[in-house]
Design a protein around this motif. Structure first.
Motif, PDB file in Angstrom:
ATOM      1  N   HIS A  95       0.853  -1.191   0.000  1.00 46.99           N
ATOM      2  CA  HIS A  95       0.000   0.000   0.000  1.00 46.99           C
ATOM      3  C   HIS A  95       0.886   1.238   0.000  1.00 46.99           C
ATOM      4  O   HIS A  95       2.070   1.155   0.359  1.00 46.99           O
ATOM      5  N   GLY A  96       0.291   2.361  -0.372  1.00 43.65           N
ATOM      6  CA  GLY A  96       1.043   3.612  -0.366  1.00 43.65           C
ATOM      7  C   GLY A  96       0.103   4.778  -0.618  1.00 43.65           C
ATOM      8  O   GLY A  96      -1.100   4.588  -0.840  1.00 43.65           O
ATOM      9  N   ILE A  97       0.651   5.979  -0.551  1.00 41.65           N
ATOM     10  CA  ILE A  97      -0.125   7.200  -0.822  1.00 41.65           C
ATOM     11  C   ILE A  97       0.424   7.820  -2.105  1.00 41.65           C
ATOM     12  O   ILE A  97       1.568   8.276  -2.135  1.00 41.65           O
ATOM     13  N   ASP A  98      -0.397   7.810  -3.175  1.00 42.39           N
ATOM     14  CA  ASP A  98       0.039   8.386  -4.453  1.00 42.39           C
ATOM     15  C   ASP A  98       0.161   9.903  -4.349  1.00 42.39           C
ATOM     16  O   ASP A  98       1.106  10.495  -4.840  1.00 42.39           O
ATOM     17  N   ARG A  99      -0.877  10.511  -3.752  1.00 43.80           N
ATOM     18  CA  ARG A  99      -0.797  11.958  -3.546  1.00 43.80           C
ATOM     19  C   ARG A  99      -1.910  12.435  -2.636  1.00 43.80           C
ATOM     20  O   ARG A  99      -2.914  11.733  -2.434  1.00 43.80           O
ATOM     21  N   VAL A 100      -1.712  13.632  -2.119  1.00 42.54           N
ATOM     22  CA  VAL A 100      -2.709  14.286  -1.283  1.00 42.54           C
ATOM     23  C   VAL A 100      -3.381  15.345  -2.136  1.00 42.54           C
ATOM     24  O   VAL A 100      -2.749  15.918  -3.033  1.00 42.54           O
ATOM     25  N   LEU A 101      -4.667  15.574  -1.909  1.00 43.63           N
ATOM     26  CA  LEU A 101      -5.424  16.546  -2.709  1.00 43.63           C
ATOM     27  C   LEU A 101      -5.542  17.844  -1.914  1.00 43.63           C
ATOM     28  O   LEU A 101      -6.362  17.955  -1.003  1.00 43.63           O
ATOM     29  N   PRO A 102      -4.701  18.825  -2.248  1.00 37.70           N
ATOM     30  CA  PRO A 102      -4.627  20.053  -1.440  1.00 37.70           C
ATOM     31  C   PRO A 102      -5.952  20.810  -1.444  1.00 37.70           C
ATOM     32  O   PRO A 102      -6.681  20.783  -2.433  1.00 37.70           O
ATOM     33  N   GLY A 103      -6.251  21.423  -0.311  1.00 34.95           N
ATOM     34  CA  GLY A 103      -7.439  22.282  -0.226  1.00 34.95           C
ATOM     35  C   GLY A 103      -8.746  21.532  -0.071  1.00 34.95           C
ATOM     36  O   GLY A 103      -9.813  22.120  -0.219  1.00 34.95           O
ATOM     37  N   THR A 104      -8.704  20.233   0.217  1.00 32.58           N
ATOM     38  CA  THR A 104      -9.948  19.467   0.359  1.00 32.58           C
ATOM     39  C   THR A 104     -10.444  19.442   1.809  1.00 32.58           C
ATOM     40  O   THR A 104     -11.482  18.852   2.092  1.00 32.58           O
ATOM     41  N   SER A 105      -9.705  20.054   2.739  1.00 35.16           N
ATOM     42  CA  SER A 105     -10.125  20.108   4.140  1.00 35.16           C
ATOM     43  C   SER A 105      -9.500  21.333   4.783  1.00 35.16           C
ATOM     44  O   SER A 105      -8.433  21.793   4.350  1.00 35.16           O
ATOM     45  N   ARG A 106     -10.147  21.823   5.843  1.00 32.74           N
ATOM     46  CA  ARG A 106      -9.552  22.958   6.573  1.00 32.74           C
ATOM     47  C   ARG A 106      -9.065  22.526   7.945  1.00 32.74           C
ATOM     48  O   ARG A 106      -8.764  23.356   8.810  1.00 32.74           O
ATOM     49  N   LEU A 107      -8.989  21.229   8.161  1.00 36.33           N
ATOM     50  CA  LEU A 107      -8.706  20.730   9.517  1.00 36.33           C
ATOM     51  C   LEU A 107      -7.282  21.034   9.994  1.00 36.33           C
ATOM     52  O   LEU A 107      -7.085  21.387  11.156  1.00 36.33           O
ATOM     53  N   VAL A 108      -6.313  20.869   9.116  1.00 32.45           N
ATOM     54  CA  VAL A 108      -4.915  21.010   9.535  1.00 32.45           C
ATOM     55  C   VAL A 108      -4.452  22.444   9.258  1.00 32.45           C
ATOM     56  O   VAL A 108      -4.446  22.871   8.100  1.00 32.45           O
ATOM     57  N   PRO A 109      -4.069  23.192  10.296  1.00 33.65           N
ATOM     58  CA  PRO A 109      -3.611  24.568  10.072  1.00 33.65           C
ATOM     59  C   PRO A 109      -2.440  24.573   9.089  1.00 33.65           C
ATOM     60  O   PRO A 109      -1.510  23.791   9.222  1.00 33.65           O
ATOM     61  N   GLY A 110      -2.524  25.438   8.078  1.00 33.56           N
ATOM     62  CA  GLY A 110      -1.482  25.476   7.055  1.00 33.56           C
ATOM     63  C   GLY A 110      -1.703  24.464   5.946  1.00 33.56           C
ATOM     64  O   GLY A 110      -0.941  24.422   4.987  1.00 33.56           O
ATOM     65  N   GLY A 111      -2.730  23.638   6.085  1.00 30.87           N
ATOM     66  CA  GLY A 111      -3.074  22.665   5.038  1.00 30.87           C
ATOM     67  C   GLY A 111      -2.289  21.384   5.166  1.00 30.87           C
ATOM     68  O   GLY A 111      -1.237  21.326   5.802  1.00 30.87           O
ATOM     69  N   GLY A 112      -2.818  20.332   4.552  1.00 28.25           N
ATOM     70  CA  GLY A 112      -2.123  19.047   4.557  1.00 28.25           C
ATOM     71  C   GLY A 112      -2.937  17.942   5.181  1.00 28.25           C
ATOM     72  O   GLY A 112      -4.133  18.105   5.468  1.00 28.25           O
TER      73      GLY A 112
END
Ligand code: MD6
Ligand code: FE
Length: 206
Positions: free
Chosen positions: A177-194
């Motif tokens: 398993h792995g993470i191909d990519r993160v989709l920026p701007g899809t949540s406001r939970l993490v300050p500074g994004g991510g």
């Protein structure tokens, strides 16, 4: 024709954590990073830094460097302090979904900013594969790729959203398993994004 079928023991629980639970958990994790700061582990042999920033909670923390490679250690590699305790709300998730009584010994904290990703891998640095790995996603959505127990097996990607919980148990415990990519701007939970991902594991045999 889709040759992919998830290995037995793969369970995706979308939205297990509601918005309030996500906010509390993210705040608890970010607070603990003051005591156990993020670092970039490096690959065995090459010394190349991983794009994901990491820290840990629990008795044991996952770490890697060029000299000694992948392993679990009892103290933060830079502060020398023991890792902070796993937050109670995180332990509650394990109790709810793991189906495995002894508590997790490690909560690996992964922070993905910008273009961070994680290559296809197996989690096999633990002495006990009878316990599942439980993974909690917080913040931006990610494309998670799941394969089979050999690198050649077909894979499929799933979108993981904030509050989703994934269990890799049974045959899926050793699935690639792995993470191909993160989709920026899809949540406001993490300050500074991510995106924050927590993986809970047993490391030793109970
Ligand atoms: C991530 N997750 O979601 C990376 N490992 O950022 C993992 O590497 C992982 O989600 C074992 C079991 C579940 C996982
Ligand atoms: Fe993993």
């Amino acid at each position: 024709m889709d040759p992919f079928s998830p290995p037995e023991g793969f369970r995706l629980l979308p939205g297990l954590l509601d918005a309030a639970a996500q906010r509390r958990m993210a705040a608890g994790i970010l607070a603990l990073l003051d005591d156990a700061p993020l670092y970039h582990a490096t690959m065995p042999k090459t010394g190349k830094a991983m794009s994901v920033a990491m820290s840990n909670a629990g008795r044991l923390g996952w770490y890697s460097d060029r000299e000694q490679g992948y392993r679990y250690i009892e103290r933060h590699p830079f502060t020398g302090r023991p890792w902070p305790a796993i937050p109670e709300a995180v332990l509650d998730v394990w109790r709810d979904v793991a189906g495995y009584d002894p508590a997790p010994e490690c909560c690996l904290i992964n922070l993905y900013r910008d273009t961070a990703k994680m290559g296809l891998h197996q989690d096999r640095d633990e002495a006990d594969f009878s316990a599942p790995v439980v993974s909690i996603s917080l913040g931006d959505e990610a494309l998670f790729r799941l394969g089979g127990t050999t690198r050649r097996d077909p894979t499929r990607s799933f979108r993981l959203a904030s509050g989703d919980v994934l269990v890799l148990g049974g045959a899926a415990r050793l699935a690639f398993h792995g993470i191909d990519r993160v989709l920026p701007g899809t949540s406001r939970l993490v300050p500074g994004g991510g995106r924050i991902n927590l993986t809970l594991r047993r490391v030793t045999r109970p």
